[in-house]
Every structure is written in structure tokens, then in C-alpha cells.
Design an enzyme around this catalytic site. Structure first.
Site, PDB file in Angstrom:
ATOM      1  N   SER A   8      16.549  34.927 -34.869  1.00 23.14           N
ATOM      2  CA  SER A   8      16.127  34.773 -33.479  1.00 23.14           C
ATOM      3  C   SER A   8      15.021  35.774 -33.173  1.00 23.14           C
ATOM      4  O   SER A   8      15.133  36.961 -33.506  1.00 23.14           O
ATOM      5  CB  SER A   8      17.322  35.013 -32.550  1.00 23.14           C
ATOM      6  OG  SER A   8      16.936  34.948 -31.200  1.00 23.14           O
TER       7      SER A   8
ATOM      8  N   SER B 138      19.022  28.025 -38.391  1.00 22.48           N
ATOM      9  CA  SER B 138      19.636  27.393 -39.573  1.00 22.48           C
ATOM     10  C   SER B 138      20.021  28.437 -40.625  1.00 22.48           C
ATOM     11  O   SER B 138      19.404  28.509 -41.685  1.00 22.48           O
ATOM     12  CB  SER B 138      18.710  26.326 -40.157  1.00 22.48           C
ATOM     13  OG  SER B 138      17.369  26.732 -40.225  1.00 22.48           O
TER      14      SER B 138
END
Length: 202
Positions: A42, A114
Site C-alpha cells: 500500500s 495482491s
């Protein structure tokens, strides 16, 4: 209404063979469809790169679509949590949608954390060899935490968020990446040129 479990319905499901081949859909768009899959922590820069790439492709009259992880969490995947099983299902759904879009002749750009290698490999397996390109946005945890554009790192380190990738939930770096970009070292312009080369097969 009685609901059947998915496994009970499988013997009766038969994929319909469509008359129009996928090559015909791509031909009228004058492009080579593919999936660019951006994976990383992130705040690593995945969405920024995805958007920059789409703008550049659009300027060249190519047909595209961005599947952004946060956007999909607001719709298609809004029923999923953040535990490992939910993350796997999240990636599975994104991959299936991306495959359909590639079948439609589009250049699809996925921007999603992912985190698990097996899930990314399963996504790759849905495509032919030259249709899927894994891009590892390898920006370090320290850099992402310093940027912290959504305040997630601060919240995670204060214990207000659990199952946070890179902290108390693992991130498994790709071993099969077609391209690696550290956005702390490579600017958006140069990174976009690398991604363009993947799309155009240069």
C-alpha cells in the site's frame, strides 16, 4: 427460493462457445490486448503508475481500463474482509474480470496489493504467455510508511488496523516479475515508459 451450493450446480454448467473469436474483438481496436498487473505494498505507487500508463495509452488511441484495488473494494469486492481467505478471493475476482476484459480486446491495468504469490500465479495462468505481465512495484515498507497517503500505516502501527500487509500480514514478493519498479528511485515518467514497452511488446 431454494439456493443451490455452487458445487452442486457445476455438473450442469457448460460454457457457451461464442461465435465471435477474441481475436476479432482486438482486431477492430487495432491493438494487442494484455493485462499489466501491478503488485506491491500500500502506498508503493501502483495506482499512480496505473493511471499514468492509461493516460499515455489513451493518447495513442488504445482502448484500456484500470482495475484499481480500492475501487473494486467499493463495489465488486465490497463483501470481502481482509483476512487471508478474503484477500485470495479478492485477487481471484479481479483476475477473472481482467481476463474477460482482455477477451474483449482491452489493455487492462490492474493495481492491487495482491500479496500472495500463489494467487498471482493463478491469475497469470488465466492468460496466454504473452498476455500477462507482472510488475513488482518494489517501493520499500519504510518509504510507503513515510508517504502513508491514507493514514493506514499510522493506524496499523497503532493497532487500529489488523491484517495489514507488510506488518502483521505477509507480502510475498514476486519471483516471476516481468518488470520491477521502485518509485523511490524511478520517477513516473520513466516508469511509464517501461510499462509502455511491456504493453507494446518493445
Amino acid at each position: 427460493m431454494h439456493k443451490h451450493a455452487p458445487s452442486a450446480l457445476l455438473p450442469w454448467i457448460r460454457p457457451y462457445n461464442l461465435a465471435l473469436p477474441r481475436s476479432a474483438r482486438a482486431a477492430i481496436k487495432h491493438q494487442r490486448p494484455c493485462c499489466i498487473w501491478l503488485t506491491g505494498l500500500s502506498g508503493s505507487g501502483k495506482s499512480t503508475l496505473a493511471n499514468a500508463l492509461e493516460v499515455e495509452l489513451n493518447a495513442r488511441n488504445l482502448h484500456t481500463f484500470v482495475l484499481d484495488g480500492d475501487n473494486l473494494r467499493n463495489g465488486l469486492c465490497r463483501d470481502l474482509g481482509m483476512d487471508d481467505a478474503a484477500r485470495r478471493e479478492n485477487v481471484r475476482r479481479i483476475a477473472e474480470v481482467a481476463r474477460l476484459m482482455v477477451d474483449a480486446g482491452l489493455v487492462v491495468i490492474v493495481a492491487a496489493i495482491s500479496p500472495f504469490r500463489a494467487d498471482r500465479e493463478a491469475a497469470r495462468a488465466l492468460f496466454s504467455v504473452d498476455e500477462f505481465h507482472c510488475v513488482y512495484v518494489s517501493t520499500s515498507f519504510e518509504t510507503c510508511a513515510r508517504r502513508d497517503p491514507k493514514g493506514l500505516y499510522q493506524a496499523a502501527m497503532q493497532g487500529r488496523i489488523s491484517n495489514f500487509t507488510g506488518l502483521d500480514s505477509p507480502y510475498e514478493a514476486p519471483t516471476d516479475a516481468d518488470c520491477e519498479i521502485d518509485t523511490d528511485e524511478v520517477d513516473v515518467i520513466e516508469a511509464t515508459s517501461w510499462l509502455m514497452a511491456l504493453v507494446l511488446g518493445e
